[in-house]
Design an enzyme around this catalytic site. Structure first.
Site, mmCIF file in Angstrom:
data_model
loop_
_atom_site.group_PDB
_atom_site.id
_atom_site.type_symbol
_atom_site.label_atom_id
_atom_site.label_comp_id
_atom_site.label_asym_id
_atom_site.label_seq_id
_atom_site.Cartn_x
_atom_site.Cartn_y
_atom_site.Cartn_z
ATOM 1 N N SER A 139 65.240 25.819 34.811
ATOM 2 C CA SER A 139 64.647 26.505 35.965
ATOM 3 C C SER A 139 64.012 27.842 35.610
ATOM 4 C CB SER A 139 65.721 26.736 37.036
ATOM 5 O OG SER A 139 66.208 25.508 37.535
ATOM 6 N N PHE A 163 61.018 15.902 32.180
ATOM 7 C CA PHE A 163 61.374 15.560 33.564
ATOM 8 C C PHE A 163 60.137 15.560 34.472
ATOM 9 C CE2 PHE A 163 65.467 17.937 32.355
ATOM 10 C CZ PHE A 163 66.007 16.809 31.755
ATOM 11 N N GLU A 249 56.902 22.848 48.058
ATOM 12 C CA GLU A 249 57.605 21.805 47.298
ATOM 13 C C GLU A 249 59.045 21.673 47.771
ATOM 14 O OE1 GLU A 249 58.845 20.676 42.683
ATOM 15 O OE2 GLU A 249 57.637 22.460 43.087
ATOM 16 N N ARG A 275 80.000 -6.012 60.796
ATOM 17 C CA ARG A 275 81.073 -6.327 59.842
ATOM 18 C C ARG A 275 82.431 -6.178 60.542
ATOM 19 N NH1 ARG A 275 82.185 -8.885 54.966
ATOM 20 N NH2 ARG A 275 83.824 -7.757 53.836
ATOM 21 N N GLY A 347 83.439 -2.158 49.562
ATOM 22 C CA GLY A 347 83.001 -2.641 48.260
ATOM 23 C C GLY A 347 81.527 -2.990 48.205
ATOM 24 N N THR A 372 67.322 24.182 41.136
ATOM 25 C CA THR A 372 68.680 23.768 41.488
ATOM 26 C C THR A 372 69.153 24.480 42.748
ATOM 27 O OG1 THR A 372 69.751 25.518 40.192
ATOM 28 C CG2 THR A 372 69.216 23.455 39.030
ATOM 29 N N GLU A 374 71.771 26.057 43.084
ATOM 30 C CA GLU A 374 72.301 27.364 42.697
ATOM 31 C C GLU A 374 71.182 28.412 42.690
ATOM 32 O OE1 GLU A 374 75.078 24.328 41.764
ATOM 33 O OE2 GLU A 374 72.989 24.502 41.118
#
Length: 398
Positions: A139, A163, A249, A275, A347, A372, A374
């Protein structure tokens, strides 16, 4: 069912928004969903889907019509981002292309650069990426080592990026480089680099935990000649430009997160309603009801905040701190919601054939990319203590 609980989204209430929403949903249902397995196997989407998005006017949505865009406001781009998020569509890097690269060109590009690249981008015939991150700096964008040496009528670029979303399919990338290294003029500049140029190489797409259809890779530059006319903005102003544009962004990441959370909740409501366990639908258990009530509440709160941020961006008033709050908080919420929803699938939630499993794997990286979480907290804190930090800096100079 979920929409009967949540307040209406006024930001998407116009007839134009409703028409586009239906078109996007049809596009996803008819032309994307059935291709996900193939794209994941290939590690990238098809070029055809890019061109199809261009035909529908879904690329560069808020770019002016004279450059091939649709000339709409950012809320239409936001709607597209959310709808893709609802279905867990992460392979198509449309948003980075339309909502990050295109605005860089529109705001800082010369007229020649805009005419050359934006119309091709709007059709999907040119796919773009942005090269900021490097293997050893993460970063810390000021620490990049990719450099561009001034050779008179061109720059000679050497270095590496990693990346890179859309990296393997990209035809053009905005690349952050150091110029005038070792001099008083040293700084970060941005260059428009085409992948067909000699010395521009792409690494094999990374094998990732999630986002398996997204072609994320490394870019390598070995004495790449970049014409001086491909400098984006002014020399040495790249870091300032990147910091200015990162707000948009980060908002797009937050928008994808609330779309993804909504999709996860909707799919879990449907699953738990059908379900059965112990002779009743799973939705009949109080734990299921409470967990989904918590998730829906967090989604509603974040929708309201992100809607406000979207309007502010459209008015060019979104601050770096607010964008950081949106990205940080929405992605944290998304992660918790998907985790709770997967648990209610039991599951089956761990099986790749179920969309909730893809969502679980795909959303984790959102707390890392675009800065990030952080770093987001750090930026928010700097805003909170801005006056104190300025005073401390002034005292040091004395």
């Amino acid at each position: 069912m979920l929409q009967t609980v949540l307040l209406p989204r006024e930001i998407y209430a116009s007839e134009e928004h409703k028409m586009m929403q239906q078109m996007i949903q049809d596009f996803i249902t008819n032309e994307i969903i059935d291709q996900l397995d193939e794209w994941e196997k290939n590690g990238m989407v098809s070029r055809e889907i890019w061109e199809r998005a261009g035909e529908l006017g879904l690329l560069c949505i808020d770019m002016p019509e004279k450059y091939g865009g649709s000339g709409l406001d950012f809320s239409f781009s936001a709607l597209f981002i959310e709808e893709l998020g609802r279905e867990g569509i992460t392979g198509v890097g449309f948003s980075l292309h339309s909502d990050i690269v295109a605005p860089y060109l529109l705001k800082y590009g010369t007229e020649a650069q805009k005419q050359k690249y934006l119309p091709q981008m709007a059709t999907g015939k040119m796919i773009t990426a942005i090269g900021m991150t490097e293997p050893n700096c993460g970063s810390d964008l000021k620490a990049i080592t990719t450099n561009a040496v001034d050779k008179g009528d061109h720059y000679l670029v050497n270095g590496q990026k990693t990346f890179i979303t859309n990296g393997y399919m990209s035809d053009m990338s905005i690349v952050a480089v150091k110029t005038h290294v070792g001099t008083d003029q040293e700084g970060v500049s941005l260059l428009l680099m085409e992948s067909k140029w000699d010395g521009f190489e792409k690494g094999i797409p990374f094998k990732k935990i999630g986002m398996k259809a997204q072609d994320t890779c490394e870019l390598f530059f070995d004495n790449v000649k970049v014409p001086k006319e491909n400098l984006l903005g002014e020399e040495g102003q790249g870091f300032k430009i990147m910091m200015t544009e990162l707000a948009r962004e980060r908002l797009t990441v937050g928008l994808n997160a609330i779309g993804g959370a909504e999709g996860a909740i909707e799919k879990t409501i449907a699953y738990t309603s059908s379900r059965t366990a112990f002779k009743q639908p799973i939705a009949g258990f109080q734990n299921t009801q409470f967990k989904l009530a918590e998730c829906a509440t967090q989604l509603q709160i974040h929708q309201a905040f992100l809607d406000r941020c979207t309007l502010l961006l459209s008015e060019h008033k979104l601050t770096a701190e607010s964008a950081s709050m949106a990205k940080y908080s929405a992605t944290e919420m998304h992660g918790k919601v998907v985790d709770e929803c997967l648990q209610l699938f039991g599951g089956y939630g761990y099986m790749w054939d179920y969309p909730i499993a893809r969502m679980y794997a795909d959303n984790r990286v959102a707390r890392i990319y675009a800065g990030t979480n952080e770093i987001m907290k750090l930026l928010i804190a700097r805003g909170l203590f801005k006056e104190l930090f300025q005073a401390m800096k002034s005292n040091k100079k004395k």
